[in-house]
Design an enzyme around this catalytic site. Structure first.
Site, PDB file in Angstrom:
ATOM      1  N   ARG A   1      -0.336   2.127  13.206  1.00  0.00           N
ATOM      2  CA  ARG A   1      -0.973   0.914  12.691  1.00  0.00           C
ATOM      3  C   ARG A   1      -0.879   0.744  11.166  1.00  0.00           C
ATOM      4  NH1 ARG A   1      -7.531   1.672  13.036  1.00  0.00           N
ATOM      5  NH2 ARG A   1      -7.726   3.531  11.738  1.00  0.00           N
TER       6      ARG A   1
ATOM      7  N   ARG B   1       0.845  -1.198   0.000  1.00  0.00           N
ATOM      8  CA  ARG B   1       0.000   0.000   0.000  1.00  0.00           C
ATOM      9  C   ARG B   1       0.880   1.248   0.000  1.00  0.00           C
ATOM     10  NH1 ARG B   1      -5.041  -1.836   2.262  1.00  0.00           N
ATOM     11  NH2 ARG B   1      -5.406  -3.768   1.107  1.00  0.00           N
TER      12      ARG B   1
ATOM     13  N   SER C   1     -11.253  -6.381   6.930  1.00  0.00           N
ATOM     14  CA  SER C   1     -12.227  -5.678   6.104  1.00  0.00           C
ATOM     15  C   SER C   1     -12.743  -6.659   5.061  1.00  0.00           C
ATOM     16  CB  SER C   1     -11.587  -4.462   5.421  1.00  0.00           C
ATOM     17  OG  SER C   1     -12.560  -3.704   4.738  1.00  0.00           O
TER      18      SER C   1
END
Length: 547
Positions: free
Chosen positions: A327, A319, A473
């Site tokens: 985090r 990412r 998620s």
């Protein structure tokens, strides 16, 4: 009466309260405090001076080099180059206990601490997370000589040594080692690899920070730890963290395999930023651009469309988010799963809920020693969870936040503060640190998320939380190619980049749902480590690309 009153007055005057202390008393107390501080600093100087002297002595001392290991009792071994197989029997430090008293054993480990004085030397030998004391005493027959003691005390800390000796049970437990009820009376000792002075001290890096601060003992800050990660990983807590991290993968894998899932491996280099957004790393792929995969999401779905109805993957996720928080990382390990459903995404939630209970139970039962290693340095109340995982709908969560005075819109995605606040409210109301929040606003989810059938503003999506922070998620995905194309266009994704993905749903597609789990977040939050870098072996964030 007047005499008694005068007596009380006299007593009060002779025994003043703290609030009425005289300036002289205050000054006296300040002088005493300054003296204590001075003595403390003096002791620290003496300790440092002794440390420097020891290092100088070690550097000046020239240990003997072993010519014949069969005949000699101590010294530096030749470099191990697989010259021969000795057939010797080795014992792991973890396995040494009082049942082995009187037995001759051979161990290999690091010199954790050592103290030589006169005719004695005490060592602590560390193998992985386990430690045992080794003791040497000068003997009359000369088997342990003063030169042997001098050699043993001169071996630098963290050096790798082979120690041979007799298992002994001491009169009092040795609280400073993991093997409290045994020690080794050393008869032979050889240096396998001599360590240079390490940049950080393992003992300092092993301390509970609050306890160390109270006692005035040194610790090592996180950046220094990460800069010297190989040494830092030798601490007992870190040995526990990364064994449990391995265990989480093992437990995740074994549970899903028991539920007819198939493990798959998807590409990490892709031809387009197919999930939309700008948080992707661009790389050069021969004569064209390529990207590092943000997740295996699209490939998981395509695998389900290929009649592998239940799939999972454990692999790296990238990412390109410039988020410097406790985090977030730019590379982490994803535990991903995807499965066909018959009627409702709750089928997937049931599998995931059971999977996490299996993981949590497994950590506590299979890795009990490692759990204690971690908690000794990072004390936090044990995670509270239930066999049946709580499912809370997003509108319910918003209502709880409103009732607590939190200002947030009905269709507003949760901020970090809102998530943590809701986690506390859920703990107070339902007595659990672990729960599921579903039916998120559609606008806050990726284009491939299935909208809610009863509310166009919401979606069939969900997140899992530990101690008020997200670890999972997921959602039911859109399996209708026309709706999928329409949603992709709505969010500005390029249909051409998504052609292979969308086409996979044109030839008979099954309803399906899935999720992505952040491995490092699970471990961080289960143990309350406070920073995700502590649960990543060699973390990558916007500021760190080494070691």
């Amino acid at each position: 009466a007047s005499e008694k009153g005068e007596e009380r007055t006299d007593m009060s005057a002779s025994d003043p309260s703290p609030s009425s202390s005289s300036p002289a008393m205050v000054k006296d107390e300040q002088t005493k405090k300054a003296a204590r501080e001075a003595r403390k600093k003096e002791k620290e100087k003496e300790k440092e001076a002794k440390k420097v002297l020891r290092q100088q002595e070690q550097q000046q001392y020239k240990p003997p080099h072993v010519q014949d290991i069969e005949q000699e009792l101590y010294g530096v071994l030749p470099r191990v180059q697989s010259q021969r197989e000795t057939g010797r029997t080795w014992t792991h430090v973890q396995d040494i206990d009082s049942t082995m008293a009187g037995r001759q054993i051979l161990v290999r480990g690091h010199i954790h601490t050592s103290r030589a004085k006169g005719k004695t030397c005490f060592l602590v030998i560390r193998q992985e997370a386990y430690t045992i004391q080794g003791a040497l005493f000068v003997t009359e027959n000369g088997s342990i000589s003063k030169e042997f003691i001098k050699y043993a005390g001169s071996v630098p800390l963290e050096s790798v040594v082979d120690v041979e000796g007799i298992v002994n049970t001491p009169q009092e437990p040795i609280k400073s080692t993991s093997q409290e009820n045994v020690e080794i009376h050393v008869t032979r000792m050889f240096t396998v690899a001599t360590a240079q002075t390490p940049p950080i001290n393992v003992e300092d890096a092993s301390r509970n920070e609050e306890e160390a601060q109270t006692k005035g003992l040194p610790t090592v800050n996180l950046d220094t730890r990460l800069d010297n990660r190989v040494i830092d990983l030798r601490t007992k807590a870190n040995q526990g963290i990364f064994r449990i991290q391995s265990g989480v993968c093992q437990l995740f894998r074994e549970f899903l395999l028991s539920k007819r899932f198939v493990e798959i491996h998807t590409p990490k280099m892709i031809g387009a930023a197919s999930e939309g957004g700008a948080n992707v790393f661009k790389i050069k792929y021969f004569d064209r651009d390529a990207y590092l995969a943000q997740s295996p999401q699209l490939y998981k779905q395509m695998a389900v469309m290929s009649d592998l109805e239940r799939v999972f993957e454990i692999g790296p996720v990238f990412r390109a988010e410039n988020s410097n928080t406790h985090r977030h990382m730019t590379e982490f390990v994803g535990l991903d799963m995807e499965m066909a459903i018959k009627d409702h995404y709750n089928e997937c939630l049931e599998v995931l809920g059971e999977c996490f209970v299996h993981i949590f139970d497994g950590i506590l039962t299979r890795f009990a020693s490692e759990v204690e290693f971690i908690r000794s340095q990072y004390p936090i109340p044990p995670l509270v969870y239930h066999k049946k995982t709580l499912i809370l709908h997003f509108p319910e969560g918003i209502k709880m936040l409103h009732e607590a005075g939190f200002d947030i819109g009905e269709l507003e995605d949760l901020s970090t503060i809102a998530e943590k606040t809701l986690g506390k409210l859920v703990k107070e109301k339902y007595d659990t640190d672990f729960y599921i929040l579903d039916r998120y606003p559609l606008s806050a989810r990726p284009f491939y998320t299935m909208p809610c059938p009863d509310n166009a503003d919401l979606s069939n999506s969900y997140d899992f939380f530990i101690r008020g922070e997200e670890i999972v998620s997921g959602a039911q995905r859109i399996h209708d190619p026309e709706l999928l194309l329409s949603r992709a266009e709505q969010v500005g994704a390029n249909p051409t980049d998504l052609r292979d993905y969308i086409d996979s749903f044109k030839y008979g597609s099954v309803p399906h749902a899935g999720a992505g789990v952040g491995l490092e977040r699970v471990v961080m939050l289960f143990f309350g480590l406070g920073n995700i870098r502590r649960s990543s072996m060699f973390p990558r964030d916007p500021q760190r690309l080494h070691p």
